[in-house]
Design an enzyme around this catalytic site. Structure first.
Site, PDB file in Angstrom:
ATOM      1  N   LEU A 173      -5.906  -8.121 -19.861  1.00  0.00           N
ATOM      2  CA  LEU A 173      -4.997  -7.794 -18.743  1.00  0.00           C
ATOM      3  C   LEU A 173      -3.904  -6.804 -19.157  1.00  0.00           C
ATOM      4  O   LEU A 173      -3.153  -7.055 -20.103  1.00  0.00           O
ATOM      5  CB  LEU A 173      -4.355  -9.081 -18.222  1.00  0.00           C
ATOM      6  CG  LEU A 173      -3.449  -8.914 -17.000  1.00  0.00           C
ATOM      7  CD1 LEU A 173      -4.267  -8.562 -15.763  1.00  0.00           C
ATOM      8  CD2 LEU A 173      -2.633 -10.181 -16.766  1.00  0.00           C
ATOM      9  N   ASP A 174      -3.813  -5.694 -18.442  1.00  0.00           N
ATOM     10  CA  ASP A 174      -2.746  -4.692 -18.612  1.00  0.00           C
ATOM     11  C   ASP A 174      -2.655  -4.155 -20.042  1.00  0.00           C
ATOM     12  O   ASP A 174      -1.570  -3.757 -20.492  1.00  0.00           O
ATOM     13  CB  ASP A 174      -1.379  -5.282 -18.191  1.00  0.00           C
ATOM     14  CG  ASP A 174      -1.359  -5.716 -16.739  1.00  0.00           C
ATOM     15  OD1 ASP A 174      -2.083  -5.110 -15.933  1.00  0.00           O
ATOM     16  OD2 ASP A 174      -0.627  -6.662 -16.409  1.00  0.00           O
ATOM     17  N   GLU A 231       6.643   5.601  -9.111  1.00  0.00           N
ATOM     18  CA  GLU A 231       5.201   5.281  -9.182  1.00  0.00           C
ATOM     19  C   GLU A 231       4.370   6.255  -8.357  1.00  0.00           C
ATOM     20  O   GLU A 231       3.268   6.624  -8.761  1.00  0.00           O
ATOM     21  CB  GLU A 231       4.944   3.858  -8.669  1.00  0.00           C
ATOM     22  CG  GLU A 231       5.337   2.777  -9.622  1.00  0.00           C
ATOM     23  CD  GLU A 231       4.933   1.405  -9.118  1.00  0.00           C
ATOM     24  OE1 GLU A 231       4.739   0.529  -9.962  1.00  0.00           O
ATOM     25  OE2 GLU A 231       4.800   1.211  -7.893  1.00  0.00           O
ATOM     26  N   ASN A 243      -5.415   1.514 -13.540  1.00  0.00           N
ATOM     27  CA  ASN A 243      -4.498   0.559 -12.904  1.00  0.00           C
ATOM     28  C   ASN A 243      -3.075   1.075 -13.017  1.00  0.00           C
ATOM     29  O   ASN A 243      -2.683   1.627 -14.051  1.00  0.00           O
ATOM     30  CB  ASN A 243      -4.587  -0.801 -13.608  1.00  0.00           C
ATOM     31  CG  ASN A 243      -3.642  -1.827 -13.006  1.00  0.00           C
ATOM     32  OD1 ASN A 243      -3.592  -1.985 -11.787  1.00  0.00           O
ATOM     33  ND2 ASN A 243      -2.882  -2.515 -13.841  1.00  0.00           N
ATOM     34  N   SER A 284       3.448   2.378 -15.589  1.00  0.00           N
ATOM     35  CA  SER A 284       2.376   2.931 -16.430  1.00  0.00           C
ATOM     36  C   SER A 284       1.093   3.017 -15.621  1.00  0.00           C
ATOM     37  O   SER A 284       0.825   2.152 -14.776  1.00  0.00           O
ATOM     38  CB  SER A 284       2.102   2.005 -17.632  1.00  0.00           C
ATOM     39  OG  SER A 284       3.278   1.729 -18.357  1.00  0.00           O
ATOM     40  N   THR A 304       9.670   4.336  -6.475  1.00  0.00           N
ATOM     41  CA  THR A 304       9.829   5.744  -6.116  1.00  0.00           C
ATOM     42  C   THR A 304       9.152   6.660  -7.134  1.00  0.00           C
ATOM     43  O   THR A 304       8.616   7.711  -6.784  1.00  0.00           O
ATOM     44  CB  THR A 304      11.340   6.079  -6.054  1.00  0.00           C
ATOM     45  OG1 THR A 304      11.954   5.142  -5.202  1.00  0.00           O
ATOM     46  CG2 THR A 304      11.582   7.469  -5.532  1.00  0.00           C
ATOM     47  N   HIS A 310       0.704  -0.110 -13.192  1.00  0.00           N
ATOM     48  CA  HIS A 310       1.414  -1.344 -13.554  1.00  0.00           C
ATOM     49  C   HIS A 310       2.915  -1.079 -13.588  1.00  0.00           C
ATOM     50  O   HIS A 310       3.348  -0.075 -14.178  1.00  0.00           O
ATOM     51  CB  HIS A 310       0.920  -1.856 -14.917  1.00  0.00           C
ATOM     52  CG  HIS A 310       1.604  -3.122 -15.315  1.00  0.00           C
ATOM     53  ND1 HIS A 310       1.255  -4.349 -14.787  1.00  0.00           N
ATOM     54  CD2 HIS A 310       2.650  -3.354 -16.146  1.00  0.00           C
ATOM     55  CE1 HIS A 310       2.042  -5.277 -15.297  1.00  0.00           C
ATOM     56  NE2 HIS A 310       2.896  -4.708 -16.116  1.00  0.00           N
ATOM     57  N   THR A 344      -9.177  -2.424 -18.979  1.00  0.00           N
ATOM     58  CA  THR A 344     -10.090  -3.048 -19.944  1.00  0.00           C
ATOM     59  C   THR A 344     -10.070  -4.551 -19.673  1.00  0.00           C
ATOM     60  O   THR A 344      -9.283  -5.026 -18.842  1.00  0.00           O
ATOM     61  CB  THR A 344      -9.658  -2.758 -21.392  1.00  0.00           C
ATOM     62  OG1 THR A 344      -8.323  -3.224 -21.566  1.00  0.00           O
ATOM     63  CG2 THR A 344      -9.736  -1.273 -21.717  1.00  0.00           C
ATOM     64  N   ARG A 368     -14.729 -16.303  -9.413  1.00  0.00           N
ATOM     65  CA  ARG A 368     -14.307 -14.908  -9.600  1.00  0.00           C
ATOM     66  C   ARG A 368     -15.512 -13.975  -9.753  1.00  0.00           C
ATOM     67  O   ARG A 368     -15.553 -12.884  -9.194  1.00  0.00           O
ATOM     68  CB  ARG A 368     -13.408 -14.806 -10.850  1.00  0.00           C
ATOM     69  CG  ARG A 368     -12.832 -13.408 -11.094  1.00  0.00           C
ATOM     70  CD  ARG A 368     -11.913 -13.385 -12.309  1.00  0.00           C
ATOM     71  NE  ARG A 368     -10.867 -14.375 -12.223  1.00  0.00           N
ATOM     72  CZ  ARG A 368      -9.766 -14.249 -11.484  1.00  0.00           C
ATOM     73  NH1 ARG A 368      -9.565 -13.154 -10.783  1.00  0.00           N
ATOM     74  NH2 ARG A 368      -8.864 -15.202 -11.459  1.00  0.00           N
ATOM     75  N   GLY A 402       0.791  -1.235   0.000  1.00  0.00           N
ATOM     76  CA  GLY A 402       0.000   0.000   0.000  1.00  0.00           C
ATOM     77  C   GLY A 402       0.821   1.282   0.000  1.00  0.00           C
ATOM     78  O   GLY A 402       0.321   2.340   0.388  1.00  0.00           O
ATOM     79  N   SER A 403       2.050   1.231  -0.504  1.00  0.00           N
ATOM     80  CA  SER A 403       2.838   2.475  -0.523  1.00  0.00           C
ATOM     81  C   SER A 403       2.232   3.481  -1.501  1.00  0.00           C
ATOM     82  O   SER A 403       2.309   4.690  -1.269  1.00  0.00           O
ATOM     83  CB  SER A 403       4.307   2.203  -0.852  1.00  0.00           C
ATOM     84  OG  SER A 403       4.478   1.840  -2.204  1.00  0.00           O
ATOM     85  N   ASN A 404       1.630   2.991  -2.570  1.00  0.00           N
ATOM     86  CA  ASN A 404       0.983   3.918  -3.508  1.00  0.00           C
ATOM     87  C   ASN A 404      -0.297   4.499  -2.920  1.00  0.00           C
ATOM     88  O   ASN A 404      -0.604   5.675  -3.117  1.00  0.00           O
ATOM     89  CB  ASN A 404       0.721   3.218  -4.846  1.00  0.00           C
ATOM     90  CG  ASN A 404       1.995   3.081  -5.659  1.00  0.00           C
ATOM     91  OD1 ASN A 404       2.461   4.050  -6.251  1.00  0.00           O
ATOM     92  ND2 ASN A 404       2.585   1.891  -5.656  1.00  0.00           N
TER      93      ASN A 404
HETATM   94  C1  GAR Z   1       3.362  -1.525  -7.393  1.00  0.00           C
HETATM   95  O1  GAR Z   1       4.672  -1.642  -7.857  1.00  0.00           O
HETATM   96  C2  GAR Z   1       2.396  -1.681  -8.549  1.00  0.00           C
HETATM   97  O2  GAR Z   1       2.887  -1.183  -9.753  1.00  0.00           O
HETATM   98  C3  GAR Z   1       2.261  -3.172  -8.613  1.00  0.00           C
HETATM   99  O3  GAR Z   1       2.235  -3.598  -7.292  1.00  0.00           O
HETATM  100  C4  GAR Z   1       3.017  -2.715  -6.512  1.00  0.00           C
HETATM  101  C5  GAR Z   1       2.230  -2.299  -5.305  1.00  0.00           C
HETATM  102  O4  GAR Z   1       3.010  -1.554  -4.434  1.00  0.00           O
HETATM  103  N1  GAR Z   1       1.072  -3.557  -9.319  1.00  0.00           N
HETATM  104  C6  GAR Z   1       0.977  -4.656 -10.035  1.00  0.00           C
HETATM  105  O5  GAR Z   1       1.898  -5.434 -10.179  1.00  0.00           O
HETATM  106  C7  GAR Z   1      -0.366  -4.853 -10.669  1.00  0.00           C
HETATM  107  N2  GAR Z   1      -0.353  -5.969 -11.561  1.00  0.00           N
HETATM  108  P1  GAR Z   1       2.355  -0.902  -3.149  1.00  0.00           P
HETATM  109  O6  GAR Z   1       1.464  -1.980  -2.530  1.00  0.00           O
HETATM  110  O7  GAR Z   1       3.504  -0.545  -2.276  1.00  0.00           O
HETATM  111  O8  GAR Z   1       1.564   0.275  -3.603  1.00  0.00           O
END
Ligand code: GAR
Length: 232
Positions: free
Chosen positions: A158-159, A188, A121, A150, A186, A123, A155, A79, A26-28
């Site tokens: 995937l990605d 992202e 999303n 990115s 960093t 990625h 959609t 799912r 969850g850093s983002n």
């Molecule tokens: C991030 O690097 C994000 O790009 C990636 O997971 C990480 C989550 O980091 N997402 C994917 O790989 C999606 N397919 P975070 O939990 O520290 O935000």
């Protein structure tokens, strides 16, 4: 922590209502929370939802006073059933934008299509290179000189949705996967915050899977510059 309680953001009706989906660290998510607290992002996180109860992202949300929803996929028949419960919860909150920030679960096509143009999303690669998992290892194995992250519209494939913006980092000769992953991570944070801010400031708009910036169709991905600004 009352001073960081951003879940309700009472009184700010113009703040963009967002729901964040996250599965891990969850850093983002934290970068979004911090930008809202700092008042650089006019948004309101109305919920953080997860497929991994107990993950750090949920703890970060709770610390910030944000409502959470988390269920284990294995407790659902399939799912479609999991996504039906997840998106019933999300839809009731009426978010303007759904942000997948480290959400590691494929979303069923039906749920994606019902939210076309309203779900983004993050990625960890320069799409269309390296969709899917293990992107940093794959960039190293491929001998890529450049790597990055990115943000794209989600959609059904995937990605593969239209790319909104990218952040580039160099790949160094003796990079480890960890070093490269940290370098990307960093970048992202300002990338994701910057894109959400463009939505929040009503500069980015979508119509289905078509994207416009300042009223002009987006014909190429935006990029994050050295001053953490998103540029054409
Ligand atoms: C991030 O690097 C994000 O790009 C990636 O997971 C990480 C989550 O980091 N997402 C994917 O790989 C999606 N397919 P975070 O939990 O520290 O935000």
């Amino acid at each position: 922590m009352a001073d960081r309680d951003i879940g309700s953001s009472a009184g700010n009706d113009s703040a963009l209502r967002i729901v964040v989906l996250a599965s891990g660290n969850g850093s983002n998510l934290q970068a979004l929370i911090d930008a809202i607290v700092d008042k650089t992002l006019p948004a309101q996180i109305v919920a953080v939802c997860s497929d991994r109860p107990g993950c750090l992202a949920l703890q970060r949300a709770q610390q910030a006073g944000i409502a959470t929803w988390a269920q284990r996929p294995r407790e659902f028949a399939d799912r479609a059933a999991f996504d039906a419960a997840l998106f019933a919860h999300i839809d009731a909150l009426q978010p303007a934008l759904i942000v997948c920030a480290g959400y590691m679960r494929v979303i069923s096509a039906n749920a994606v299509q019902r939210h076309a143009g309203r779900m983004i999303n993050l990625h960890p690669s320069l799409l269309p290179r390296h969709p899917g998992l293990h992107t940093h290892a794959r960039a190293l194995a491929a001998g890529d000189r450049e790597h990055g992250a990115s943000v794209h519209l989600v959609t059904a494939e995937l990605d593969a949705g239209p790319i909104i913006a990218q952040a580039r980092v160099p790949v160094h000769a003796n990079d480890s996967e960890d070093a490269l992953s940290n370098r990307v991570r960093t970048r992202e944070h300002p990338l994701l915050v910057g894109v959400v801010a463009l939505f929040a400031n009503r500069r980015l708009r979508t119509h289905g899977n078509a994207i416009a910036l300042d009223g002009q169709p987006l014909t190429a991905p935006l990029h994050l510059d050295d001053h953490d600004q998103i540029q054409p």
